[in-house]
Design an enzyme around this catalytic site. Structure first.
Site, PDB file in Angstrom:
ATOM      1  N   GLU A  88      15.317  -3.933  -5.392  1.00 25.25           N
ATOM      2  CA  GLU A  88      15.606  -4.939  -4.368  1.00 25.25           C
ATOM      3  C   GLU A  88      14.193  -5.381  -4.015  1.00 25.25           C
ATOM      4  OE1 GLU A  88      19.551  -5.431  -2.155  1.00 25.25           O
ATOM      5  OE2 GLU A  88      18.229  -3.811  -1.875  1.00 25.25           O
ATOM      6  N   TYR A  89      13.208  -4.619  -3.786  1.00 28.24           N
ATOM      7  CA  TYR A  89      12.001  -5.338  -2.881  1.00 28.24           C
ATOM      8  C   TYR A  89      11.122  -5.315  -4.184  1.00 28.24           C
ATOM      9  CZ  TYR A  89       7.000  -4.886  -0.787  1.00 28.24           C
ATOM     10  OH  TYR A  89       6.043  -5.305  -1.103  1.00 28.24           O
ATOM     11  N   ASP A  90      11.147  -4.773  -5.398  1.00 33.74           N
ATOM     12  CA  ASP A  90      10.200  -4.970  -6.905  1.00 33.74           C
ATOM     13  C   ASP A  90      10.837  -6.593  -6.847  1.00 33.74           C
ATOM     14  OD1 ASP A  90       8.566  -3.200  -6.289  1.00 33.74           O
ATOM     15  OD2 ASP A  90       9.057  -1.620  -8.001  1.00 33.74           O
TER      16      ASP A  90
ATOM     17  N   SER B  18      -3.666  -0.623  -2.676  1.00 34.40           N
ATOM     18  CA  SER B  18      -2.450   0.183  -3.237  1.00 34.40           C
ATOM     19  C   SER B  18      -2.299  -0.009  -5.103  1.00 34.40           C
ATOM     20  CB  SER B  18      -1.497  -0.654  -2.449  1.00 34.40           C
ATOM     21  OG  SER B  18      -0.380  -0.833  -3.444  1.00 34.40           O
ATOM     22  N   LEU B  19      -1.529  -0.172  -5.450  1.00 35.71           N
ATOM     23  CA  LEU B  19      -1.250   0.305  -6.634  1.00 35.71           C
ATOM     24  C   LEU B  19      -0.931  -1.613  -7.480  1.00 35.71           C
ATOM     25  CD1 LEU B  19      -0.109   3.720  -7.503  1.00 35.71           C
ATOM     26  CD2 LEU B  19      -2.293   3.074  -8.294  1.00 35.71           C
TER      27      LEU B  19
ATOM     28  N   LYS C 228       4.407   9.264 -10.027  1.00 37.42           N
ATOM     29  CA  LYS C 228       4.133   8.877  -8.980  1.00 37.42           C
ATOM     30  C   LYS C 228       4.963   8.906  -7.964  1.00 37.42           C
ATOM     31  CE  LYS C 228       3.713   3.869  -6.837  1.00 37.42           C
ATOM     32  NZ  LYS C 228       4.747   4.608  -5.081  1.00 37.42           N
TER      33      LYS C 228
ATOM     34  N   ARG D 187      -3.025   6.657   5.093  1.00 37.47           N
ATOM     35  CA  ARG D 187      -3.337   5.442   4.904  1.00 37.47           C
ATOM     36  C   ARG D 187      -3.350   4.683   6.081  1.00 37.47           C
ATOM     37  NH1 ARG D 187      -0.676   2.473  -0.921  1.00 37.47           N
ATOM     38  NH2 ARG D 187       0.532   2.296   0.801  1.00 37.47           N
TER      39      ARG D 187
ATOM     40  N   GLU E 241      -0.621  12.971  -1.607  1.00 32.70           N
ATOM     41  CA  GLU E 241       0.765  12.573  -0.978  1.00 32.70           C
ATOM     42  C   GLU E 241       0.925  14.037  -0.143  1.00 32.70           C
ATOM     43  OE1 GLU E 241       3.085   9.122  -1.654  1.00 32.70           O
ATOM     44  OE2 GLU E 241       1.262   9.630  -2.240  1.00 32.70           O
TER      45      GLU E 241
ATOM     46  N   LYS F 123       7.303   1.731 -11.684  1.00 31.69           N
ATOM     47  CA  LYS F 123       8.091   2.168 -11.592  1.00 31.69           C
ATOM     48  C   LYS F 123       9.711   2.108 -11.803  1.00 31.69           C
ATOM     49  CE  LYS F 123       7.988   1.706  -6.665  1.00 31.69           C
ATOM     50  NZ  LYS F 123       8.076   1.450  -5.245  1.00 31.69           N
TER      51      LYS F 123
END
Length: 303
Positions: free
Chosen positions: A32-34, A78-79, A102, A123, A157, A295
């Site tokens: 949903e975010y993307d 960010s990427l 990732k 970060r 990470e 993603k």
């Protein structure tokens, strides 16, 4: 004018969702975010209108913990990301590249001087993060001392592997939120019991061969193995070999590497292997131009 209003609305929503995600309390899925992110990107490109607080232009979320703030010694941007296979193939052309896992965790940076771990921070907003040195020192995969006397700065990470998370799954939603909350604990003794892992995916320090030629991305990563670091699973390839079918094979191979390592994963990062060339591409206020993220949503969690 309607498109500008829509841009403002999307920026406000996405920044709110990012803030909740960073707090370990996500309220929408990555899918949903993307979808909203790509809608915003399309409107910005159509109108050629870009606001400073747009998530496509900057990393915009506040630090909400009680940990001391720490200014980074390098931008932690960010990427950029895409969902277009053809864009990936065109982007890398005939250059050498690496594809890496990732991981779905919390990005942090470590600094060593004279072989001693002297700094560790999340970060945060990309320029200022949270000081987590006390917790970094109790994570087994982070050496407190290394046999390297020059300054070494690495990014990676903090994760909890899916295997280790089984012990905590009855109390916490998912590995990402668990890792993000655990590394921010004020009590390092409690953090030490949380089974966290640090995985390196970038070497920031300029490391050269003796004749002055810089190492590639994969060579820099491999240089860290003898120091005791855990390195991100990756594959090296030539961009000229890319087709949609081969790209799918690479992505499947990387997914298999993540599964074998029991790493929570939410995508694949593709990066130019030539560090000098990657730097020559520059950066926006939001992301460096030396890498693209793809993603996927094989692994979803209740939010």
């Amino acid at each position: 004018m309607d498109k500008i209003v829509k841009i403002h609305q999307l920026i406000e929503r996405l920044n709110y969702y990012t803030q909740k995600y960073d707090e370990g309390k996500p309220i929408i899925s990555d899918t949903e975010y993307d979808k909203l992110y790509f809608e915003l990107m399309k409107l910005e490109n159509e109108t050629q209108t870009y606001f400073k607080d747009s998530p496509t232009q900057c990393i915009n979320y506040s630090i909400v913990s009680e940990l001391r703030k720490r200014e980074h010694n390098h931008p932690m941007l960010s990427l950029d990301k895409t969902k277009d296979w053809h864009e990936f193939i065109k982007y890398f052309g005939d250059h050498l590249a690496v594809g890496m896992v990732k991981m779905d965790g919390l990005t942090c940076s470590l600094t060593y001087r004279m072989g001693e771990l002297v700094a560790a921070e999340t970060r945060g907003n990309g320029l200022v993060g949270e000081d987590i040195l006390h917790n970094a020192r109790v994570i087994p995969s982070i050496p407190n001392k290394i046999p390297y006397t020059n300054e070494l700065v690495i990014d990676g990470e903090i994760i909890c592997t899916t295997h280790d998370f089984e012990e905590f799954s009855s109390q916490y939603k998912n590995p990402r939120n668990f890792a993000a909350g655990s590394i921010r604990l004020l009590d390092a003794e409690v953090c030490a019991k949380r089974s966290l892992t640090f995985v390196v995916w970038d070497v920031i320090s300029q490391i050269y061969f003796e004749d002055g030629i810089e190492f590639r991305v994969d060579q820099k990563l491999e240089m860290l193995r003898p120091f005791g670091f855990t390195i991100v699973p990756y594959i090296s390839f030539h961009g000229a070999s890319l087709t949609e079918r081969i790209l799918n094979v690479y992505i499947q191979d990387i997914q298999n590497l993540a599964k074998k390592a029991s790493y929570p994963i939410d995508g694949v990062v593709f990066k130019f292997n030539d560090c000098a060339y990657g730097r020559s591409l520059g950066a926006t206020t939001h992301h460096f131009k030396n890498a693209l993220a793809f993603k996927f949503y094989d692994e979803t969690y209740e939010t």
